[in-house]
Design a protein around this motif. Sequence first.
Motif, mmCIF file in Angstrom:
data_model
loop_
_atom_site.group_PDB
_atom_site.id
_atom_site.type_symbol
_atom_site.label_atom_id
_atom_site.label_comp_id
_atom_site.label_asym_id
_atom_site.label_seq_id
_atom_site.Cartn_x
_atom_site.Cartn_y
_atom_site.Cartn_z
ATOM 1 N N ASN A 1 6.066 -3.024 -5.675
ATOM 2 C CA ASN A 1 5.497 -2.202 -6.752
ATOM 3 C C ASN A 1 6.468 -2.204 -7.924
ATOM 4 O OD1 ASN A 1 4.300 -0.288 -8.401
ATOM 5 N ND2 ASN A 1 4.321 1.358 -6.900
ATOM 6 N N PRO A 2 6.512 -3.300 -8.667
ATOM 7 C CA PRO A 2 7.487 -3.421 -9.755
ATOM 8 C C PRO A 2 7.379 -2.313 -10.803
ATOM 9 C CG PRO A 2 6.411 -5.525 -9.354
ATOM 10 C CD PRO A 2 5.697 -4.499 -8.521
ATOM 11 N N SER A 3 6.178 -1.815 -11.040
ATOM 12 C CA SER A 3 5.995 -0.785 -12.075
ATOM 13 C C SER A 3 6.408 0.596 -11.599
ATOM 14 C CB SER A 3 4.532 -0.746 -12.512
ATOM 15 O OG SER A 3 3.721 -0.315 -11.431
ATOM 16 N N GLY A 4 6.398 0.801 -10.295
ATOM 17 C CA GLY A 4 6.743 2.107 -9.758
ATOM 18 C C GLY A 4 5.664 3.165 -9.957
ATOM 19 N N MET B 1 -5.196 1.339 -5.935
ATOM 20 C CA MET B 1 -4.523 0.091 -5.597
ATOM 21 C C MET B 1 -3.973 0.166 -4.164
ATOM 22 S SD MET B 1 -1.776 -2.111 -7.777
ATOM 23 C CE MET B 1 -3.002 -2.371 -9.046
ATOM 24 N N ALA B 2 -3.426 1.321 -3.803
ATOM 25 C CA ALA B 2 -2.934 1.514 -2.439
ATOM 26 C C ALA B 2 -4.065 1.305 -1.442
ATOM 27 C CB ALA B 2 -2.333 2.903 -2.286
ATOM 28 N N LEU B 3 -5.227 1.901 -1.737
ATOM 29 C CA LEU B 3 -6.377 1.747 -0.851
ATOM 30 C C LEU B 3 -6.747 0.277 -0.691
ATOM 31 C CD1 LEU B 3 -8.696 2.932 0.827
ATOM 32 C CD2 LEU B 3 -9.984 3.166 -1.308
ATOM 33 N N GLY C 1 0.814 -1.209 0.000
ATOM 34 C CA GLY C 1 0.000 0.000 0.000
ATOM 35 C C GLY C 1 0.849 1.260 0.000
ATOM 36 N N VAL C 2 1.862 1.288 0.837
ATOM 37 C CA VAL C 2 2.752 2.455 0.904
ATOM 38 C C VAL C 2 3.477 2.639 -0.422
ATOM 39 C CG1 VAL C 2 4.806 3.431 2.011
ATOM 40 C CG2 VAL C 2 3.035 2.347 3.407
ATOM 41 N N GLN D 1 -10.054 11.524 2.802
ATOM 42 C CA GLN D 1 -10.076 12.952 3.151
ATOM 43 C C GLN D 1 -9.781 13.826 1.934
ATOM 44 O OE1 GLN D 1 -10.892 14.362 6.084
ATOM 45 N NE2 GLN D 1 -10.430 16.439 5.452
ATOM 46 N N ASN D 2 -8.841 13.365 1.116
ATOM 47 C CA ASN D 2 -8.373 14.167 -0.011
ATOM 48 C C ASN D 2 -8.905 13.707 -1.367
ATOM 49 O OD1 ASN D 2 -6.460 16.024 1.429
ATOM 50 N ND2 ASN D 2 -5.703 14.041 2.108
ATOM 51 N N GLY D 3 -9.731 12.679 -1.373
ATOM 52 C CA GLY D 3 -10.282 12.185 -2.635
ATOM 53 C C GLY D 3 -9.207 11.680 -3.580
ATOM 54 N N LEU D 4 -8.268 10.931 -3.057
ATOM 55 C CA LEU D 4 -7.160 10.404 -3.859
ATOM 56 C C LEU D 4 -7.560 9.067 -4.480
ATOM 57 C CD1 LEU D 4 -4.253 11.153 -1.359
ATOM 58 C CD2 LEU D 4 -4.977 12.535 -3.323
ATOM 59 N N GLY D 5 -7.965 9.074 -5.741
ATOM 60 C CA GLY D 5 -8.360 7.856 -6.435
ATOM 61 C C GLY D 5 -9.768 7.401 -6.111
#
Length: 116
Positions: free
Chosen positions: A26-29, A35-37, A13-14, A65-69
């Motif tokens: 996270n091979p793709s970087g 996906m983190a969520l 996740g991080v 809180q920030n609407g990230l994804g």
Amino acid sequence: MEYHETSLDYDKGVAYFLGETHAILNPSGIQDYKMALDFFVKATTSEKDPASIAEAWNYIGVIYQNGLGVDEDKEEAFVAFESSAANGSNRGAEHLALKYYMGDGVEKDVARAMEI
């Protein structure tokens, strides 16, 4: 980022939250908040390390809180920060206190904010 076998979902996740390239995590970087969520939600039930669980809840709160994804959801963020604080995260407690102080996603309660 240091990799811990016991906190695989949290660490993934991080890695996706930050967009860090890692051969296992996270091979793709790519930076992918959705996906983190997904990994953070899984971490709240799969992790053995209480600190990883608490911080996973904190990241969930930050995402909502920030609407990230996802659609911004202040109430969902409040629930996540509450879970984070209850599980021992200082960052979660700070976010929760701020939510009470500002009345953001919860009824404003300065006294409660100061207790946290």
